[in-house]
Design a protein around this motif. Sequence first.
Motif, PDB file in Angstrom:
ATOM      1  N   MET A   1       0.831  -1.197   0.000  1.00 55.28           N
ATOM      2  CA  MET A   1       0.000   0.000   0.000  1.00 55.28           C
ATOM      3  C   MET A   1       0.871   1.254   0.000  1.00 55.28           C
ATOM      4  SD  MET A   1      -2.900  -1.103   2.796  1.00 55.28           S
ATOM      5  CE  MET A   1      -3.951   0.290   2.488  1.00 55.28           C
ATOM      6  N   LYS A  24     -10.936   7.035   0.458  1.00 51.49           N
ATOM      7  CA  LYS A  24     -10.965   5.560   0.346  1.00 51.49           C
ATOM      8  C   LYS A  24      -9.893   5.050  -0.624  1.00 51.49           C
ATOM      9  CE  LYS A  24     -15.898   5.444   1.420  1.00 51.49           C
ATOM     10  NZ  LYS A  24     -15.653   5.324   2.850  1.00 51.49           N
ATOM     11  N   ASP A  26      -6.219   3.146  -1.599  1.00 47.95           N
ATOM     12  CA  ASP A  26      -5.442   1.969  -1.183  1.00 47.95           C
ATOM     13  C   ASP A  26      -4.119   2.481  -0.629  1.00 47.95           C
ATOM     14  OD1 ASP A  26      -4.623  -0.622  -0.777  1.00 47.95           O
ATOM     15  OD2 ASP A  26      -3.896  -0.888  -2.842  1.00 47.95           O
ATOM     16  N   THR A  28      -2.009   3.849   3.302  1.00 50.06           N
ATOM     17  CA  THR A  28      -1.994   4.100   4.754  1.00 50.06           C
ATOM     18  C   THR A  28      -1.744   5.584   4.967  1.00 50.06           C
ATOM     19  OG1 THR A  28       0.394   3.668   4.921  1.00 50.06           O
ATOM     20  CG2 THR A  28      -1.094   1.803   5.246  1.00 50.06           C
ATOM     21  N   GLN A  68      -9.523   5.858   9.869  1.00 51.00           N
ATOM     22  CA  GLN A  68      -8.523   5.434   8.880  1.00 51.00           C
ATOM     23  C   GLN A  68      -7.146   6.046   9.107  1.00 51.00           C
ATOM     24  OE1 GLN A  68     -11.512   6.867   8.391  1.00 51.00           O
ATOM     25  NE2 GLN A  68     -12.364   6.374   6.380  1.00 51.00           N
ATOM     26  N   THR A 326      -4.830   7.739  -8.966  1.00 55.77           N
ATOM     27  CA  THR A 326      -5.954   7.302  -9.812  1.00 55.77           C
ATOM     28  C   THR A 326      -5.713   7.553 -11.293  1.00 55.77           C
ATOM     29  OG1 THR A 326      -7.072   9.436  -9.442  1.00 55.77           O
ATOM     30  CG2 THR A 326      -7.630   7.609  -7.956  1.00 55.77           C
TER      31      THR A 326
END
Length: 393
Positions: A1, A24, A26, A28, A68, A326
């Motif tokens: 990640m 959201k 992928d 940390t 998160q 993305t």
Amino acid sequence: MTKILILGAGYAGLRAAKVLAHKKLDATITLVDRNRYHYETTSLAPVAAGTQRGQSVVLPLPENLPAQINFINGTVTKIDRDHKQVALADGQSLKYDYLIVSLGLESEDYGIPGASKYALPIVDLKSALAVKKHLENQFENYATSQDPDDLRIIVCGAWFSSFEFMGALVDRLPKLAEHYNVPFDKIDVQCIEAKDMILPMFDDDLTNYVKQWLKDHKVTLRTGTPIKEVQANKVITADQTYTANTLVWTTGVRGSHVISDSGFEQRRNRVMVTDQLCMEDDSKVFLIGDVSAVRQPGKPYPFAATGQIAFQMAEAAVANIVADLTGQPRQDFVYNDLGTVLGLGHKSGVAKIFGNHKLRGYPASVMKRVIDDRSVLLQAGVKALVKYGRIPL
């Protein structure tokens, strides 16, 4: 990640963490701060004057963070860009793929002898509370000392925070005098500023309102008076020495010393970033807030570091990290100036909002509280606003 590391939980860092958490990804997300709380920097002046409690400008961490986010309570000592890692004072070393540096500010003394030793800054919660305690000690001491300097306060510098401190002080002094049984008419507040011009973000109309407000409340403003040296209970200018047992230093700020300690090319610990808020030679290192300098379009100098630009920089930096992850193109940072509000105690102030719409007096003070509440809402949500907000809901 993907490892995203955020340094500093001030306006910029905390906003970046919150926005990232809702993407959201992928990835940390780790947020590091030396304190277990976020404090509202724009509300430190009334804390220093004693009109607001320290707890009222604090958001505890990590309980006000999204689940998160991994929060680390630690002090950053150095950023090693060659090895993509950050060193903490306790010996920890944190790796990153993307780094957001938002380490905040420190007091700037401009090399004036004695300033850092003898004058009290207002740059964080601890220093604001130290000013409050010192002020109260001097008033308490007057009963036995009868020293006029115990009731004299000199504010060094006429920056934004200087006026907000003096405004809050005007609110506090009558109650302070009554509590310690000192003669109110012997209290003396002065502000000494090197430049002739004050509050350049406002026009003459609003600036003159501030000047008159200070005069009406017996606060002396001395502009065009550079400070040459500060000694114990003394401020020395070119032609006079002013004495007071409370010296408050609000001449300006610089970014965190970690910036220069880490070898960044900087000026006053602010790094000139690209239009995408990253470093020219490292697109995965973003600097936002007080450690960042973003050049204004068509002007040779960067934007002033403010709370609202910190919020916007955080959102823009996050958007560019998300774009990378993305497969989308990055966007340049565009600052949307929402206006400026200066509070003068609980019942007055000046504001320029929505273009050139101006507010004076009580309406401006209400707008100040609205902005403070908006900050709490953005940083921690509705529940925190109900608990920590300034305006009853």
